[in-house]
Design an enzyme around this catalytic site. Sequence first.
Site, PDB file in Angstrom:
ATOM      1  N   ASN A  19      -2.347  -8.375  -8.419  1.00  0.00           N
ATOM      2  CA  ASN A  19      -1.555  -7.522  -7.804  1.00  0.00           C
ATOM      3  C   ASN A  19      -0.027  -8.120  -7.664  1.00  0.00           C
ATOM      4  OD1 ASN A  19       0.243  -6.765  -5.343  1.00  0.00           O
ATOM      5  ND2 ASN A  19      -1.563  -5.662  -4.746  1.00  0.00           N
ATOM      6  N   ASP A  78      -8.332 -11.044   0.139  1.00  0.00           N
ATOM      7  CA  ASP A  78      -8.430  -9.425   0.319  1.00  0.00           C
ATOM      8  C   ASP A  78      -7.756  -8.903   1.394  1.00  0.00           C
ATOM      9  OD1 ASP A  78      -9.828  -7.495  -1.223  1.00  0.00           O
ATOM     10  OD2 ASP A  78     -10.655  -7.197   0.561  1.00  0.00           O
ATOM     11  N   PHE A 164       5.617  -4.252  -0.589  1.00  0.00           N
ATOM     12  CA  PHE A 164       5.019  -3.492  -1.560  1.00  0.00           C
ATOM     13  C   PHE A 164       3.885  -2.638  -0.677  1.00  0.00           C
ATOM     14  CE2 PHE A 164       0.950  -6.000  -1.178  1.00  0.00           C
ATOM     15  CZ  PHE A 164       1.403  -7.213  -0.651  1.00  0.00           C
ATOM     16  N   ASP A 167       3.787  -1.444   3.386  1.00  0.00           N
ATOM     17  CA  ASP A 167       5.092  -2.336   4.318  1.00  0.00           C
ATOM     18  C   ASP A 167       6.139  -1.021   4.876  1.00  0.00           C
ATOM     19  OD1 ASP A 167       4.163  -4.974   3.725  1.00  0.00           O
ATOM     20  OD2 ASP A 167       5.624  -5.129   2.276  1.00  0.00           O
TER      21      ASP A 167
END
Length: 215
Positions: A19, A78, A164, A167
């Site tokens: 990511n 995670d 991202f 947010d």
Amino acid sequence: MTTASRRLAPGRIVLASHNAGKLREFDELMAPFGFDVVSAGALDLPEPEETGTTFEANAELKARAAAEAAGLPALADDSGFCVAALDGAPGIYSARWAGPDKDFAMAMRTVAEKLSAAGVAQAEGARASFVAVLCLAWPDGHAEFFRGEVEGEIAWPPRGDGGFGYDPMFRPDGHTRTFAEMSSQEKHGWSRTGPALSHRARAFQAFSAACLERA
Ligand code: IMP
């Protein structure tokens, strides 16, 4: 009896994430510690399927897969966005709510629609949190976990272009701006002395206190 954390000496470490938003944030958080940080993507490591039912289980399977494949210590995160009135959803399914196109505008609309379906009159102001669990796994199988959470409210409609994922729809308690309206340094909220703000920076602070020595 608690076992002391294993110290991680500066050297090569794998960030077990594909990511881009997370990788950027980890690069910033790791920078002061003098590590040679390499991403799982740069090593061409496969992205394991997240079959766990908890943040811990998914962080562990990503970290262990990368540590074994690379023969290096590996750090995985995670994380997810948890809405109280939706019993913590999307939670571990946060990335999956955005679908294969990673459409977070759609994922955020889904949150608002589900709140409405659950009888919440307006999404604005609904309680939510971000959670991050870090797992540091070693090639010999040793693994440790660090959790960070930040509580706040949903901002609706979403606001801001930074950050991202979810947010733009999250305003941490004590702040008037969303994470997407903050610089990444403000979102981390982490200085040498100050407290961390974001879930990831809080988890990272616990990890660094236990395992790292500042360069
Ligand atoms: P995973 O940990 O790879 O399963 O993905 C977690 C998902 O949670 C991300 O794709 C984002 O959608 C969301 N998420 C986690 N941390 C953040 C954050 O700091 N800001 C916004 N969204 C986040």
